[in-house]
Design an enzyme around this catalytic site. Structure first.
Site, PDB file in Angstrom:
ATOM      1  CG  ASP A  80      -3.069   2.612   5.394  1.00 18.66           C
ATOM      2  OD1 ASP A  80      -4.290   2.788   5.162  1.00 18.66           O
ATOM      3  OD2 ASP A  80      -2.291   3.556   5.629  1.00 18.66           O
ATOM      4  CD  GLU A 175      -6.938   7.565   6.148  1.00 15.79           C
ATOM      5  OE1 GLU A 175      -7.582   8.574   6.488  1.00 15.79           O
ATOM      6  OE2 GLU A 175      -6.221   6.914   6.953  1.00 15.79           O
TER       7      GLU A 175
END
Length: 407
Positions: A80, A175
Site C-alpha cells: 500500500d 502498513e
C-alpha cells in the site's frame, strides 16, 4: 538495471493507496490489483507455496538448496501507499546519469527537486534516478522493497550455486495506516526471524523505533452570551489552548531528532460548547514513554479540577520499540551488517523516528529489523529512488541468505 527498473515501474503505476477511515482489510479494493499481480509473478518466477488470504496477505517460499538444517528467514514489504498524498496516475520520470543539478519535476507548476534543499541528491551524481512528475507520490515506500525482494528471489532461483536455506517472503496491505502486521500469520510464515525492506537511503539498518501511543481529548464547554458570561461560560476552545500550552513547547517533531521523544498535536477542532484534540506521543525509551503519558494525564487531571471534570482523555498504545525483542537475538542485525560490509556498503545504524511493521511483528514473535529500500522523501511529490540503491538492496538480500546458510 533495466529489469529491476521495469519491474519497479510496473508496480508504482498501480494505485494502492490505503484508507484509515475504512474498516476492511485491505482498506481499499484497489490494493487487490497489485496483490493479485504479485501472486501471479511469484508463481511465474518459480517460488513455491504461493498463497494469498482473504485479507490480501501474500506469502511464498524459496526452498532450501542445501542438505543441512539452517534457520528459515524471511523478507517482508508492504504494497500500500500512504493516504497523505495522491497515488493515482503515477507517472515516473527517469533521470539517467544525474548531473547533480536541479531536476524539473513539473514545469507548469514550477515544482523543482533541488539539491540545494534536498542535499542527499548529491550522493547520487552519475546514477539513474526515478522521480515523480510533481503531481503524485512515487510509491517507492514500499514498492522498492517489493521490487528488491522479488528480484532477489528470481536471482537466487537462477543461480543455484549460491547456497541458502529456506526463505519465506511476505507482502502486506495497509502498513501506511498502521495495520500492516495486524493480521499477519506469524506461525504460518514459519521463519525464525525476518527483515522488512522498508528503509530509506542506502546503508540504513534499523532495529530501534519509537514507543508510540495515540491520545484523544474531548472537552465539553458551556456557551453563555459573552456579555453575561463571567463565572458562567466554559470555553472549550480556551481549555484546549491551556492543554496545548501546558505541553513542553520544544518537545515537538519540528524541534527533536535522534532518540528525542515528542508530543505531536495533529488535529484540533472546536467551538465554545465542544472541542477535540488528537495527538500522538513518541519516545524511544519505555520509561520516558510512560512518563509522557502520565504527564498528559496529570495536565488533564489538574484542568478537570479547575473546570469541574469537563475533559475526557483516552490514550491507546500503538506499538513499542522492537529493540527489546531484537537485542536477545542481535546476531540477526550482525548478519545484515556483515552482508552490507561485504558489498562495500557502509551500514547506517540508527533509530527509526516512527513505526514499522517490524516492530509489531517483533512483539508477535518474529524479530524483524529494517533494511534500506533506497528511496528518499517518502509520502510526497519530491520522492525519488536511485536504481543503483535498489540493485544494492537486492545484493544485500542475496548475501544475507548466503551468510545465514554458512554460519
Amino acid at each position: 538495471m533495466q529489469d529491476i527498473l521495469d519491474r519497479f515501474l510496473g508496480y508504482v503505476k498501480i494505485d494502492t493507496q490505503s484508507d484509515a477511515s475504512s474498516n476492511t482489510t485491505p482498506s481499499t479494493a484497489k490494493q487487490w490489483d497489485l496483490a493479485n499481480k504479485l501472486v501471479a509473478e511469484l508463481k511465474d518466477i518459480g517460488l513455491e507455496d504461493v498463497t494469498i488470504d482473504d485479507n490480501a496477505y501474500i506469502m511464498a517460499t524459496l526452498p532450501s538448496n542445501i542438505d543441512k538444517e539452517v534457520p528459515t528467514i524471511g523478507f517482508i514489504a508492504h504494497f500500500d501507499t500512504t493516504p497523505d498524498f495522491s497515488g493515482t496516475n503515477v507517472n515516473p520520470q527517469i533521470i539517467r546519469n544525474y548531473d547533480g543539478k536541479d531536476i524539473v519535476l513539473n514545469a507548469e507548476e514550477n515544482i523543482i527537486l533541488s539539491p540545494d534543499y534536498f542535499e542527499d541528491l548529491l550522493q547520487y551524481k552519475g546514477q539513474t534516478l526515478v522521480t515523480t512528475d510533481g503531481t503524485t507520490l512515487l510509491g517507492a515506500d514500499d514498492k522498492a522493497g517489493i521490487t528488491e525482494i522479488v528480484t532477489a528471489m528470481e536471482f537466487l532461483i537462477a543461480h543455484p550455486e549460491i547456497k541458502h536455506g529456506k526463505i519465506r517472503i511476505g507482502f502486506t496491505p495497509d502498513e501506511e495506516i498502521g495495520r500492516g502486521a495486524h493480521k499477519f500469520d506469524v506461525d504460518k510464515f514459519g521463519a525464525e526471524w525476518a527483515y522488512t525492506m522498508d528503509g530509506s537511503q542506502i546503508g540504513e539498518l534499523e532495529y530501534e523505533n519509537f514507543n508510540a501511543a495515540g491520545a484523544h481529548i474531548t472537552i465539553q464547554g458551556k456557551s453563555v452570551h459573552p456579555g453575561y458570561a463571567k463565572g458562567k461560560m466554559i470555553n472549550a476552545i480556551g481549555i484546549a489552548q491551556e492543554i496545548m500550552a501546558a505541553l513542553p513547547n520544544k518537545e515537538v517533531p519540528e524541534h527533536t531528532s535522534g532518540r528525542e521523544g515528542f508530543y505531536h498535536i495533529h488535529t484540533i477542532k472546536g467551538e465554545i460548547e465542544n472541542a477535540e484534540l488528537g495527538l500522538i506521543i513518541r519516545d524511544h525509551e519505555r520509561s520516558s514513554f510512560e512518563d509522557r503519558k502520565k504527564a498528559l494525564e496529570t495536565i488533564v487531571f489538574r484542568l478537570n479540577e479547575k473546570y469541574n471534570n469537563c475533559i475526557e482523555l483516552s490514550i491507546k498504545d500503538q506499538y513499542y520499540n522492537m529493540k527489546e525483542k531484537v537485542m536477545p537475538v542481535y546476531h540477526i542485525v550482525e548478519t545484515a551488517k556483515e552482508a552490507m560490509e561485504a558489498l562495500n556498503i557502509t551500514p547506517i545504524i540508527k533509530p527509526i523516528r516512527g513505526g514499522t511493521d517490524g516492530s509489531q511483528l517483533s512483539y508477535m514473535g518474529l524479530p524483524c529489523p529494517n533494511i534500506f529500500a533506497g528511496g528518499h522523501n517518502f509520502h510526497g511529490k519530491y520522492e525519488y529512488v536511485p536504481v543503483e540503491s535498489m540493485e544494492k538492496a537486492v545484493e544485500v538480500i542475496v548475501k544475507i541468505c548466503e551468510l545465514t546458510a554458512t554460519k
